[in-house]
Design an enzyme around this catalytic site. Sequence first.
Site, PDB file in Angstrom:
ATOM      1  N   CYS A  13       0.866  -1.184   0.000  1.00 58.02           N
ATOM      2  CA  CYS A  13       0.000   0.000   0.000  1.00 58.02           C
ATOM      3  C   CYS A  13       0.903   1.234   0.000  1.00 58.02           C
ATOM      4  O   CYS A  13       2.133   1.125   0.142  1.00 58.02           O
ATOM      5  CB  CYS A  13      -0.907   0.003   1.231  1.00 58.02           C
ATOM      6  SG  CYS A  13      -0.018   0.089   2.803  1.00 58.02           S
ATOM      7  N   HIS A 125      -1.055  -5.251  18.123  1.00 53.23           N
ATOM      8  CA  HIS A 125      -0.607  -4.725  16.834  1.00 53.23           C
ATOM      9  C   HIS A 125       0.113  -3.394  17.056  1.00 53.23           C
ATOM     10  O   HIS A 125      -0.366  -2.543  17.816  1.00 53.23           O
ATOM     11  CB  HIS A 125      -1.802  -4.526  15.901  1.00 53.23           C
ATOM     12  CG  HIS A 125      -1.411  -4.302  14.477  1.00 53.23           C
ATOM     13  ND1 HIS A 125      -0.951  -3.085  14.006  1.00 53.23           N
ATOM     14  CD2 HIS A 125      -1.386  -5.135  13.407  1.00 53.23           C
ATOM     15  CE1 HIS A 125      -0.688  -3.185  12.720  1.00 53.23           C
ATOM     16  NE2 HIS A 125      -0.932  -4.422  12.331  1.00 53.23           N
ATOM     17  N   GLU A 127       0.369  -0.706  15.354  1.00 56.69           N
ATOM     18  CA  GLU A 127      -0.422   0.492  15.067  1.00 56.69           C
ATOM     19  C   GLU A 127      -1.339   0.822  16.240  1.00 56.69           C
ATOM     20  O   GLU A 127      -1.478   1.989  16.632  1.00 56.69           O
ATOM     21  CB  GLU A 127      -1.262   0.305  13.803  1.00 56.69           C
ATOM     22  CG  GLU A 127      -2.084   1.549  13.452  1.00 56.69           C
ATOM     23  CD  GLU A 127      -3.111   1.307  12.366  1.00 56.69           C
ATOM     24  OE1 GLU A 127      -4.269   1.726  12.548  1.00 56.69           O
ATOM     25  OE2 GLU A 127      -2.759   0.690  11.341  1.00 56.69           O
ATOM     26  N   ASN A 252      -3.073  -7.695   8.066  1.00 51.25           N
ATOM     27  CA  ASN A 252      -3.793  -7.501   6.810  1.00 51.25           C
ATOM     28  C   ASN A 252      -3.754  -8.762   5.955  1.00 51.25           C
ATOM     29  O   ASN A 252      -4.736  -9.113   5.282  1.00 51.25           O
ATOM     30  CB  ASN A 252      -3.179  -6.319   6.057  1.00 51.25           C
ATOM     31  CG  ASN A 252      -3.686  -6.168   4.649  1.00 51.25           C
ATOM     32  OD1 ASN A 252      -2.976  -6.487   3.697  1.00 51.25           O
ATOM     33  ND2 ASN A 252      -4.909  -5.699   4.500  1.00 51.25           N
ATOM     34  N   SER A 299       1.438  -5.764   2.711  1.00 51.67           N
ATOM     35  CA  SER A 299       2.822  -5.821   3.178  1.00 51.67           C
ATOM     36  C   SER A 299       3.673  -6.773   2.340  1.00 51.67           C
ATOM     37  O   SER A 299       4.823  -7.062   2.701  1.00 51.67           O
ATOM     38  CB  SER A 299       2.849  -6.266   4.650  1.00 51.67           C
ATOM     39  OG  SER A 299       2.151  -7.487   4.809  1.00 51.67           O
TER      40      SER A 299
END
Length: 317
Positions: A13, A125, A127, A252, A299
């Site tokens: 991404c 995670h 994030e 993801n 990723s």
Amino acid sequence: MKVNLDRTSSGFCIGVQGTIHVAEEKLQDPQGLFSLGDVVHNEAEVKRLEALGLVTIDEAAFRELKNAKVLIRAHGEPPSTYKIAEANNLEVTDTTCPVVSRLQRTTRALHELGYQIIIYGKPTHPEVIGINGQCANSAIIIKHADLSDPEEIKALDAAKKTALISQTTMDVPGFYELKRNLEARFSPGAPSEWIAIRDIDITAEMTGVRSMPCHIFKDTICRQVSSRNRKLHDFALANEVIIFVAGKKSSNGQVLYNICRDANPRSYFIEDVEEIQPEWFLSLNDSSVASAGICGATSTPMWLLEKVANYIESNFS
């Protein structure tokens, strides 16, 4: 057998692309570069960058590191990381994804306005750890949209004004399922609808122009990521066999692989070509399947997808 490589909805991404590009640039400097955590959740790409000189360190090593250059990856970091960097005279290259940076600002603002923060996401995670740091690690993190885990929701206080946000890579249906379940939990019998807010609403509240409701939500899921769901679903349907390439650590990757497998049961998850099994490409009568689709996560580097496609073409088509 025809081998089809998905180039439209697989591969890095924009956020990860930016991090990798900056890392490659910085690695041209002989002074070297440290990465706090895996630069991306893909072991093959991490090894490629480490071969160029990138040194991956964990949080404990980061706390001891002094007078060095450190890369902050696309996942972002909590404020405490930047305080340690300043104290240890570390030169920080911040490649936090713009979508994540915006979410961090939203979280800080909502916390300052006194909202109880609920994050739809995975507590370990990176994030989510970074987002939680924006509200003094006080967020309630819920992974199960059906509220089935009592540990996740035990700290919920229905008397507080509350804001629901999301890790950027979570699934959209799950986010809205969680919203509905929270509405029912906060107002049993006659659930009250939580109100969607925009950045302008937060600004209006902070400047005293107008107040926001007691129960609000902001859909902070990255649409560049979520838009891949339908495309990968269709890609999986269009091929007899799917080889999905991603790192085992990729959140993801797990989501997108499940989408492929739901659409096509003959979907197989690999990290690299060594895991490929010849029987995957055989039909019921032991002839070759008509097509194999190669796809991956946000990723997964395109060079790795190409490597897998070329390997399958050379050995099975």
